[in-house]
Design an enzyme around this catalytic site. Structure first.
Site, PDB file in Angstrom:
ATOM      1  N   LYS A 170       4.371 -14.597   4.390  1.00 17.05           N
ATOM      2  CA  LYS A 170       4.768 -15.407   3.227  1.00 17.05           C
ATOM      3  C   LYS A 170       6.297 -15.318   3.134  1.00 17.05           C
ATOM      4  O   LYS A 170       6.876 -15.013   2.085  1.00 17.05           O
ATOM      5  CB  LYS A 170       4.077 -14.858   1.961  1.00 17.05           C
ATOM      6  CG  LYS A 170       4.218 -15.705   0.733  1.00 17.05           C
ATOM      7  CD  LYS A 170       3.291 -16.909   0.700  1.00 17.05           C
ATOM      8  CE  LYS A 170       3.552 -17.792  -0.491  1.00 17.05           C
ATOM      9  NZ  LYS A 170       2.792 -19.057  -0.487  1.00 17.05           N
ATOM     10  N   TYR A 205       0.825  -1.213   0.000  1.00 16.13           N
ATOM     11  CA  TYR A 205       0.000   0.000   0.000  1.00 16.13           C
ATOM     12  C   TYR A 205       0.855   1.257   0.000  1.00 16.13           C
ATOM     13  O   TYR A 205       0.348   2.360   0.177  1.00 16.13           O
ATOM     14  CB  TYR A 205      -0.944   0.001   1.209  1.00 16.13           C
ATOM     15  CG  TYR A 205      -2.001  -1.068   1.103  1.00 16.13           C
ATOM     16  CD1 TYR A 205      -1.638  -2.412   1.094  1.00 16.13           C
ATOM     17  CD2 TYR A 205      -3.337  -0.760   0.983  1.00 16.13           C
ATOM     18  CE1 TYR A 205      -2.590  -3.411   0.972  1.00 16.13           C
ATOM     19  CE2 TYR A 205      -4.297  -1.750   0.859  1.00 16.13           C
ATOM     20  CZ  TYR A 205      -3.911  -3.074   0.859  1.00 16.13           C
ATOM     21  OH  TYR A 205      -4.850  -4.063   0.731  1.00 16.13           O
TER      22      TYR A 205
END
Ligand code: NAI
Length: 334
Positions: free
Chosen positions: A173, A126
Site C-alpha cells: 500500500k 505486529y
C-alpha cells in the site's frame, strides 16, 4: 536415527488436530522422537510466562517444531505467543501454499488454484508497539526494515527459482504508506533484479484482494509484509475450501516451525469435528524439510485420495466425518 521434533499441541482444536497429524506422520514409517511441549492460554494465564523456557529449549535442541494454534485474547490480556515465538527464533518467512484439493465444492471448482504466500513474519504492525498518547488517542507503530524486507523477498524469489515458479507478485500500500511500504517495495524490486527469469509484478493490496477473488488462478507467488500477508492468507484459504485445509511453515535460518494457517477455533474445540488436513499438510511440509521426501509424497497423496473419494471428509468442507474418521481414512490410504 530417528528425527527429533518438538510437538506443540497448543489449545482449542490444537490438541485434536496435532494428535491426528502425529498419527498420520507415524503411519508413514518415518521414525520421529516427539518432544511434547506445552504452550497454551491456560498455562500462560496460570504461570504469567508467555513463552516458557522449556518450549524454547526443546526447539533449540530439535530445530524443528510441529505446532497447533494458541489462543490470543482479543483487545487486552497477554500478547500473542505465536508472534513472540516467531520473533524470538527469527522465523522470518511465513510460507503458506494454497492449493485446490480434489472433491471440495468451492466457487472455483473449475480452476486450479496453486499459489504460495510468502509473508514477512517478524515486524510491521505486529511490532506490538502501541501507545495511548492521551486518553482516547492511540498510536500503533508499523516497523519496516531493509533487512527483514530483503530477507523475505530473497526467500520468496529463491523458492520461485528452485521450484520452477514463473511469477512473483509483491503486494503493498505504498501509495499511502510511502515510506514504510515504499521501503518494502524497493527491497522487493532490488531482489527481483537478481532473478530476471522470474516475472515480477506489484499490486496494491486492495486491488490484489479483488483480483484474488476474480482470478485466483493467475496468482503464483505472493510476497507481502506481515499484516497484509495475514489477511490475504485467510482470504486465499477461502478460495480453496477454508481454513481447515491450508498449511504453513515459519522458517528461519536455523529453526523451522510448521503450523496451519487457522487458529484455535474455539467454536468447535473439543467436539471431535475439526479438520486436521491443514495440520497434516503442515506435517507434509515438515517431512519435505527433513528430506523425508518419499514419506511426504505418500502422505500428501493419501490426503488427496481421501478428498477425491469424498466419503470421509469433515463438516467444514461439506462432509460428515469426525476428525478421527478422517484420520483413519488417511492412514488406511497410506
Ligand atoms: P480460527 O482460524 O480459529 O477460526 C475461524 C473459523 O474457521 C471458525 O469458524 C473455525 O471453526 C473455522 N476453522 C478453523 N480451523 C478449522 C479446522 N481445522 N477445521 C474446521 N474448521 C476450522 O480464527 P479465529 O476464530 O479468528 O481465532 C481464534 C483464536 O485463534 C484467536 O485467539 C486467535 O488469536 C488464535 N489464532 C492463533 C493462531 C496461531 O496459533 N497460529 C493463528 C490464528 C488465530
Amino acid at each position: 536415527m530417528p528425527h527429533s521434533v518438538t510437538l506443540i499441541p497448543g489449545d482449542g482444536i490444537g490438541p485434536e488436530v496435532s494428535a491426528a497429524a502425529r498419527r498420520a506422520v507415524d503411519a508413514t514409517g518415518v521414525r520421529i522422537d516427539w518432544e511434547v511441549a506445552e504452550l497454551n492460554s491456560d498455562l500462560i494465564i496460570k504461570t504469567g510466562v508467555s513463552l516458557p523456557p522449556s518450549v524454547l529449549e526443546s526447539l533449540n535442541r530439535t530445530l524443528i517444531g510441529l505446532k497447533g494454534p494458541v489462543t490470543t485474547p482479543i483487545g487486552g490480556g497477554f500478547s500473542s505467543v505465536n508472534v513472540a515465538l516467531r520473533k524470538k527464533l527469527d522465523l522470518y518467512a511465513n510460507v503458506r501454499p494454497v492449493h485446490s484439493l480434489p472433491g471440495i465444492a468451492t466457487r472455483f471448482q473449475d480452476v486450479l488454484i496453486d499459489m504460495v504466500i510468502f509473508r514477512e513474519n517478524t515486524e510491521d504492525l505486529y511490532s506490538g508497539i502501541e501507545h495511548e498518547v492521551v486518553p482516547d488517542v492511540v498510536t500503533g507503530i508499523k516497523v519496516i526494515t531493509r533487512v527483514a524486507s530483503t530477507k523475505i523477498a530473497e526467500y520468496a524469489f529463491r523458492y520461485a527459482h528452485l521450484n520452477g515458479r514463473k511469477k512473483v507478485t509483491a503486494i503493498h500500500k505504498a501509495n499511502i504508506m510511502k515510506l514504510a511500504d515504499g521501503l518494502f517495495l524497493r527491497c522487493c524490486r532490488e531482489v527481483s533484479e537478481r532473478y530476471p527469469h522470474i516475472e515480477y509484478k506489484e499490486l496494491i493490496v486492495d486491488n490484489a484482494s479483488m483480483q484474488l477473488v476474480m482470478r485466483p488462478e493467475t496468482f503464483d507467488i505472493l510476497l507481502l509484509p506481515n499484516l497484509y500477508g495475514d489477511i490475504v492468507s485467510d482470504l486465499a484459504a477461502g478460495l480453496v475450501g477454508g481454513l481447515g485445509i491450508v498449511p504453513g511453515a515459519n522458517m528461519g535460518d536455523r529453526h523451522a516451525v510448521f503450523e496451519a494457517v487457522h487458529g484455535s477455533a474455539p467454536d468447535i474445540a473439543g467436539k471431535g469435528i475439526a479438520n486436521p488436513t491443514a495440520m497434516m499438510l503442515s506435517a507434509v511440509m515438515m517431512l519435505t524439510h527433513m528430506k523425508e521426501t518419499d514419506a511426504a509424497k505418500r502422505l500428501h497423496a493419501a490426503i488427496e485420495k481421501v478428498y477425491a473419494e469424498k466419503k470421509h471428509t469433515t463438516g467444514d468442507v461439506g462432509g460428515t466425518a469426525t476428525t478421527e474418521e478422517f484420520t483413519n481414512a488417511v492412514i488406511a490410504a497410506l
